[in-house]
Structure formats: structure tokens, C-alpha cells
Enzyme design. Sequence first.
Site, PDB file in Angstrom:
ATOM      1  N   GLY C  27       0.841  -1.181   0.000  1.00 30.57           N
ATOM      2  CA  GLY C  27       0.000   0.000   0.000  1.00 30.57           C
ATOM      3  C   GLY C  27       0.874   1.227   0.000  1.00 30.57           C
ATOM      4  CG  ASN C  28       1.655   3.128  -2.875  1.00 33.50           C
ATOM      5  OD1 ASN C  28       0.844   3.811  -3.496  1.00 33.50           O
ATOM      6  ND2 ASN C  28       2.103   1.971  -3.318  1.00 33.50           N
ATOM      7  CB  SER C  44       9.739   1.191  -3.422  1.00 35.34           C
ATOM      8  OG  SER C  44       9.350  -0.064  -3.910  1.00 35.34           O
ATOM      9  N   GLY C  45       8.600  -0.528  -0.727  1.00 33.47           N
ATOM     10  CA  GLY C  45       8.935  -1.751   0.008  1.00 33.47           C
ATOM     11  C   GLY C  45       9.542  -1.543   1.379  1.00 33.47           C
ATOM     12  CB  SER C  73       5.603   4.019  -4.101  1.00 32.89           C
ATOM     13  OG  SER C  73       4.712   3.115  -4.712  1.00 32.89           O
ATOM     14  CB  SER C  74       7.355   0.201  -7.887  1.00 37.08           C
ATOM     15  OG  SER C  74       6.415  -0.511  -7.123  1.00 37.08           O
ATOM     16  CG  ASP C  75       2.229   1.049  -7.268  1.00 35.31           C
ATOM     17  OD1 ASP C  75       2.219   0.394  -8.326  1.00 35.31           O
ATOM     18  OD2 ASP C  75       2.115   0.532  -6.146  1.00 35.31           O
ATOM     19  CG  HIS C  94      -2.011   0.990  -5.119  1.00 38.12           C
ATOM     20  ND1 HIS C  94      -3.136   0.369  -5.628  1.00 38.12           N
ATOM     21  CD2 HIS C  94      -0.988   0.119  -5.338  1.00 38.12           C
ATOM     22  CE1 HIS C  94      -2.801  -0.800  -6.128  1.00 38.12           C
ATOM     23  NE2 HIS C  94      -1.512  -0.981  -5.961  1.00 38.12           N
ATOM     24  CG  HIS C  96      -2.625  -5.044  -3.510  1.00 37.84           C
ATOM     25  ND1 HIS C  96      -2.254  -6.006  -4.413  1.00 37.84           N
ATOM     26  CD2 HIS C  96      -2.098  -3.878  -3.973  1.00 37.84           C
ATOM     27  CE1 HIS C  96      -1.497  -5.467  -5.365  1.00 37.84           C
ATOM     28  NE2 HIS C  96      -1.380  -4.172  -5.112  1.00 37.84           N
ATOM     29  CG  ASP C 119     -23.955   8.688   3.047  1.00 43.09           C
ATOM     30  OD1 ASP C 119     -24.787   9.493   2.599  1.00 43.09           O
ATOM     31  OD2 ASP C 119     -24.155   7.996   4.069  1.00 43.09           O
ATOM     32  CG  HIS C 168      -3.199  -3.767  -9.874  1.00 44.54           C
ATOM     33  ND1 HIS C 168      -2.239  -3.054 -10.560  1.00 44.54           N
ATOM     34  CD2 HIS C 168      -2.810  -3.773  -8.577  1.00 44.54           C
ATOM     35  CE1 HIS C 168      -1.296  -2.673  -9.694  1.00 44.54           C
ATOM     36  NE2 HIS C 168      -1.624  -3.095  -8.495  1.00 44.54           N
ATOM     37  CE1 TYR C 228     -28.813 -15.347  29.488  1.00 43.10           C
ATOM     38  CE2 TYR C 228     -28.919 -13.050  30.134  1.00 43.10           C
ATOM     39  CZ  TYR C 228     -28.262 -14.083  29.508  1.00 43.10           C
ATOM     40  OH  TYR C 228     -27.049 -13.857  28.890  1.00 43.10           O
TER      41      TYR C 228
END
Lengths: 232, 232, 232, 232
Positions: C27-28, C44-45, C73-75, C94, C96, C119, C168, C228
Site C-alpha cells: 500500500g502507499n 518502495s517496500g 514507491s514503484s507505483d 493505493h 490491495h 454517501d 489488480h 436469565y
Amino acid sequence: MLEALKEEVWRANRRLVESGLVVLTWGNASGFDPGSGLVAIKPSGVDYDVMAPQDMVVVDLDGRVVEGTLNPSSDTPTHLEFYRNFQGVRGAVHTHSVEATAWAQACREIPCYGTTHADQFHGPVPVTRYLTAEEVAEAYELNTGRVIAELFRDKDPLAQPGVLVAGHAPFTWGKNPMKAVENAIALEAMARMARLTEAVRMSEPVPPLPDYILEKHYQRKHGPNAYYGQKK
Amino acid sequence: MLEALKEEVWRANRRLVESGLVVLTWGNASGFDPGSGLVAIKPSGVDYDVMAPQDMVVVDLDGRVVEGTLNPSSDTPTHLEFYRNFQGVRGAVHTHSVEATAWAQACREIPCYGTTHADQFHGPVPVTRYLTAEEVAEAYELNTGRVIAELFRDKDPLAQPGVLVAGHAPFTWGKNPMKAVENAIALEAMARMARLTEAVRMSEPVPPLPDYILEKHYQRKHGPNAYYGQKK
Amino acid sequence: MLEALKEEVWRANRRLVESGLVVLTWGNASGFDPGSGLVAIKPSGVDYDVMAPQDMVVVDLDGRVVEGTLNPSSDTPTHLEFYRNFQGVRGAVHTHSVEATAWAQACREIPCYGTTHADQFHGPVPVTRYLTAEEVAEAYELNTGRVIAELFRDKDPLAQPGVLVAGHAPFTWGKNPMKAVENAIALEAMARMARLTEAVRMSEPVPPLPDYILEKHYQRKHGPNAYYGQKK
Amino acid sequence: MLEALKEEVWRANRRLVESGLVVLTWGNASGFDPGSGLVAIKPSGVDYDVMAPQDMVVVDLDGRVVEGTLNPSSDTPTHLEFYRNFQGVRGAVHTHSVEATAWAQACREIPCYGTTHADQFHGPVPVTRYLTAEEVAEAYELNTGRVIAELFRDKDPLAQPGVLVAGHAPFTWGKNPMKAVENAIALEAMARMARLTEAVRMSEPVPPLPDYILEKHYQRKHGPNAYYGQKK
């Protein structure tokens, strides 16, 4: 004014969040004081983390703000309709909890499939009709309450303390704000159980584990020559 | 009296909650001391947060309260039936954990689909019949225990340490209260796995990711010219 | 430089993780400063636990690193495409996240089934086409952004602040980085609700709990002779 | 001996639990030191909470305990088969994580439906055949490893770092113990996404929310006359 009620309503709102029923700010709880005829309710769109008891907004049964500088929840007119119509109800809750909302979006009542449900609700959880375009155009939130009240004309609201609004989400209520929260928690569990009950009932057995593997695993852990774990 | 057992039962009740098997107050654990013939059990409808070891209620095998000022769990007569009938059982647990309850509500036994199940239960998890109207009308909780005991007449309760009551929920047991809790945790996992196994087995493959995208993603992270992450 | 933006982006990345939307490092989040035309984005990573505000990488709209020693980030090229094309968008995310990714993998748009969705998004959440082999082979991440921008040519990105990329996962955006995160959280909830709505709608009622058991359970807890819980 | 490896293996076992992949004690991680040809592995059936680095058991590649007073995991012979056969593999993990286990119990490989999967595994996650009765009767755990090794004869274990054992559960591996854990976490997410992808793909749209309600909700929050939330 109404410091005890505001504290109670604040605690109910906090518990809603802690119970995992609320995503972002999608939920609100209110409480009613029959003596004064006033209602304390969560302010609209405010983060739960920064909300304090004194931020609860006090309104009268016509929706006029009596105390507080923040806007009350936009769902306030719906809550008020409960307090005007449901004898003995002093707390109300609205969430978009996922499982109950799925039934609301599917426009299905939740059948009573087990004792978990029967312990909380005296029969299925009813679902309203959609509001009409006219009802939406004018006084939408008030009409949401009216459609619910219409559905409960012949029901005991304390015996069926919740409802699904078609295409929208659940509302619950109770003798006090915390009871309304507990009914929201129960409703979410009942909704999930009902969905899974139908899935399991309509599904069919597939090939089981071969017996010789079942036997091996059971015996290596519990049999006379078990070798799983440490020596006792 | 029975301070060690009450502590053990209290800890078992706490672990039940920490394991996420209990919604609101829907669960209870008990323990049996064969020497004195007495049982310690959770009080009825009490919040787990405020419950202390000394709140555990001690009853004899006929259900008479021997020690404690609170009402014992309303399910006490069911627990007692286990201790009267199941040789070697010294702990029992009742929950309405969601996945196991779905199978109970669907009136289906849980087939043994894998070694996770076989490690814990020697065969399917059986489901009782519904109680009759008569059994419900008189001594409901006792008859719940009897319907379970009836089902286990030819079974080894320690090899199949749990059951689903039709339309209700699971009960588990074990050599001590903590083992009964562990069996409740295992049963919930088995129930979920069984539901998902049937879903996956009855489902069919749909179109996969195109190969050239698979290749691109794998190679950009793991290939000779990978550019994901930081230089090593 | 841009210390405030880097802090904002760092906080957005932290909240992504706290919201449970991110598995491992998948995620980023980024933020855009229109004054300088620069973007701050997660490296990235890198593990979220060890990441500090000053680790955010600053790039210009052509993707050149302006500040920072880590790889962005690679994205990044996908994010930049948003800032170049979407008027008023100053934050992008981004993930997943599981439920939204399932719809992306199934190549289905998410229909609007209820007010939770309405909404947040003004209509269904659209899904892109698959990228072609050529688009994947050259400038994959840039082309991912282009395929999204192509789909939004006639849409208002602030009224539909997210998309599913076929095969994706989701991207969301907003007026600032935190809004983009909130849209990612909302999208995940909407995706789950939509899946469950279809499941509940297509399912059918199965036999309910017998009435005499429903009655017994409701009355033992709420009736005039309820037993009860504890005496009030 | 091998204090660093034991610490690494202990940390991998801890992370397994923190990642929610392990119910009760159903999981284990090991690490391999190619220099000495020795393996450190979790002891069998020991609670994760009380486990310390020095409790890790050291065995040689034939399974003889070289250091440690506890029994090694009963799955040790399976792990050793990986280290004997898979070039470059220095960490291995076994869990009964729910989603991956469902695919194993359904005896289905996990198709590659998206980039989340492609980022981690170079193709589908394969599933073994069931072991035969003979293979179960003698050297069950060793034969589990052999059936896996047989399936990977023509595969690159580092490019497909995991497998489903039919009727059992997943095993994953990697360049070191922590990588094997990360692959177990990724596999669980991929398994869940694949199940949901098939469900969403095979499902069909049901009636959407009426347009006039969609419009009302979107506009009351985002339109020119929005009245949701507080005045900005």
C-alpha cells in the site's frame, strides 16, 4: 444541562465504536429524558476520538437545538420520531454495520433462525419499504422515521428493538442509550449468523478426509502412542 | 471453598472472551470437582469485565447453590447433565460463537474435511434434534443436556468433545475448564474451515490474470531487473 | 522541503496500516503540492514500522526525485498521472485491500446498493479494462494511470474518488492525502457490503426456529417470569 | 549453539502468531544453517506465550536432536525434506491458516487471479495429492515432505514458495525464516482474495438503490446545500 444524559450518550457512542460497528463516522447514538422532553445526540460528522460528553447536542422533540454549538447528527429527525412514537424507548442508535446493512440493502427481513436471535428480538427483524421520491424530496430524515413508525404501528418496539431501512442500514433502540447499543451489537451478530445459516443450509457435503488420515491425526495426538507435544 | 476451581473457572471464562467467541454476555464456562461433587460456574448475565473469581457460583450436581450470592448461569442444568453422564469430563463451555452457531442453526453436523478437525475431534461434530414442545415447556435447560447425553450414549465424550444443539449453539467440554475452552476455540475454527471448504469446492475457476501481467508483476519484484523496493 | 506535506503523507500511510487495509507492505499514499508542483510519496517496500516523515520521497510531476535517498514507491508514475489529470486532487492512495481487490480481480464495477455507498461515491465504482501486453511491456505503471485517466475522461474525479484496476486492486484519491485514505476505507466497506448484499439477496429463507423455542427463549429473558441474569 | 538462528526462528514463530495465522498452537517455523547442516525448529505443542529463543530445538538433517530438552515439532521430518531438496531454502513455515486450509481441504490449487498473487508466487499455488494409506502408516510426516518434493521436482521452490497439502494445510518457505513467514501471510491473503473473486465473479447484480435516494444522500453530504457534518 442534562449532564448525566450527555455522559450516558457519549459513553454509548464510544462503545459503538469500540464494538467495531462504526466505520469512519457512520454511526450515532442518542438518549431521551422524558421529564424534560429533551434529547441528547451526537454531533454530525465529528471524529469519535476528539468527542467529549459536553459536545453532545441537546434538542427538543421538535428538533430545535436547546444547548450546544455543534450541529446535531443529520439523522436527528429520525431519532426524534422514535421518542415521539415508541412508548418506553429512551435510547436510539444508528449504524451502517456491515452485516445488518447487507440485509437492509437486499431488502430482506432477518428470519429468526436460532436462540441467539430469540434471546434479543421477539420475531424477525423487519425491513421497511423504500421511501418514495416525494418522501425523500421533503423532510427525508423525518420521513425515514415515519416509515419506521408506520411499520411498527402494530408491534411492540421494546420486544422488537430494531429495524432495517431498505437500501439504507439498521436502527436500534432500547430502554436507555446503552441498551440501544447492545441491541445494535446483537443485531449485527444475528445478521451474520442468519447469512451463514442460509449458506451452510443450502450447501452440501463434499468428499470428507479419508478415514486413514483422520485416524492417523487423531491418534498421533490423543492415542496410546501419541507423539505430538511434550511428555507429560 | 473450592478457591482453586473458582479461579480456574474464572480464567476459563476470561479466555473465552479474549478469544473473541463471546458477544455481549453470551457464553459461560464451568468446572467440576469430582471429590466434593461440586461445580463452579459463571453467574448469569454478568459483565465479564467486572467479574472476579469469587463471583463464580458453586452448585451441587442437583443444581442447589452451595456458595455464592449471584444466580448461576441459566444454562447450569445443561452443564450438570454433562458432569453426571460424561466420565472424565471436568470442564464445560457454552458459547454462541458465530461459525459453529451457523451450523447449529442449519441443523447440520460438521463433516471432517481435514487434519485440523481430525487433530481435535474423532469424527464429525454431531448435531442434536430439536427439543420437542414438551421438553421445552418443562425443564428446558435440563432437557437440553438430556438431548445431548442421549446423542452421546454410544460415543466417547472425550474423543468428541463438543456438540451442536439444533437451532441453538455449540457446547464443548474437556478434562478441565481450560481444555473445554480450547475445544470451543478449535470448534469455531473447524466450523469456519468447513463452511469455506464447501464454498471453495463447489465454486469453479473463473478467468485468470493474463499471463503477461502475471509475468510483469513477478519479474518487477523478483526478476534480474527488479525495481520494486530498495537496492540491497 | 515540504516538511508539512511529508508529515501529512506519512500520517496518511500510518493510518492506512492502522485501518487494516494493508498486508505486509502492499500500500502507499502520496500528496501533491500544487504551488511547487511537487509530490511526496512513500518509499518502495519499506516497513511501515520503521518509516519516518523524512523518509517520504519528493518527486516532480515527471517523476524525477527532487529530495530523498530512498526509491519512491514503484507505483509513483500512476500517482503522478492523477495529479496531472484530476483537477483538485491532492492526495492519492493505493492498497490491495481484500474486498475491493476481489471486485477488481473479478473485473466487475461495484454497483450502488445503498446509502453507505451513495454517501461517498456518486454512482458505481468503475473498473478499468486490462492493460494490453504493449501497455504492460513499456511504462507499465504510467500506463496504469493512463487507463484510469481514460476511464475518467467524462467523470468528476472528486465525485467518484476511486477506481478498480482490472486484475489488480483499487486506487482512491481526494482533496488531500487523509481524504484519499478515508475513501480507501469507505471503498473497502462498500465492496464488502455489495458482495454480502448480492449473497443475501440471491439466498432464500430456510426453515426457521420452531415457534415454541423462540417463545421460550424470548420469555425466559424478557417475560414476566424471566430467570436469565440477576435480580434487578 | 546457533544462537542467532534460534533467535531468528523464535522471532519468526512470534510473528506468525501476531499475524493471526495461528489458532491455539497450530503452527511452526524453522530455519536452516547450511554451514553446519543443522536446523532450529519450534518445540511441539508449546504455548507461544511462554516460548523463549533457547527453547528452539536443534536437529540435524536426519532429524536427530543435537541440542534442546523439548521434543521438536512433530512436523520436523516435513521441514527437513525441504532443506534436503530445495536449493537456497533456509526457512520454512507450517500453519493451519483458515483461508489457505479451506483450499487445501477442497483439494484445489489457488489460481492466479491478480497482481497480489503474481507479486508473490510465479503461478498458481499447487496442491498435492492425498497421501496413500501406506504413506500415512509409515513415516507420515516424512512422506508429507516427499509428496511435496515430488510435486516440486520441475518447479523452482523460491519462485513458488508454498504449497497446499490435500486435506491438511499450507506449508511455505523462503530464503530465511522471516521470508517464509511473509510468504505464509501473503498466501493467506491470496487464498481469501481468490475465494472472494470467484464469489463476486459468479454472482450477479441485484436491483440497485433507486436513483433519487442515491442523489439525495450524495447531495446532502457533498452538494451545494450539504447539511451533513459541521460548518467549515
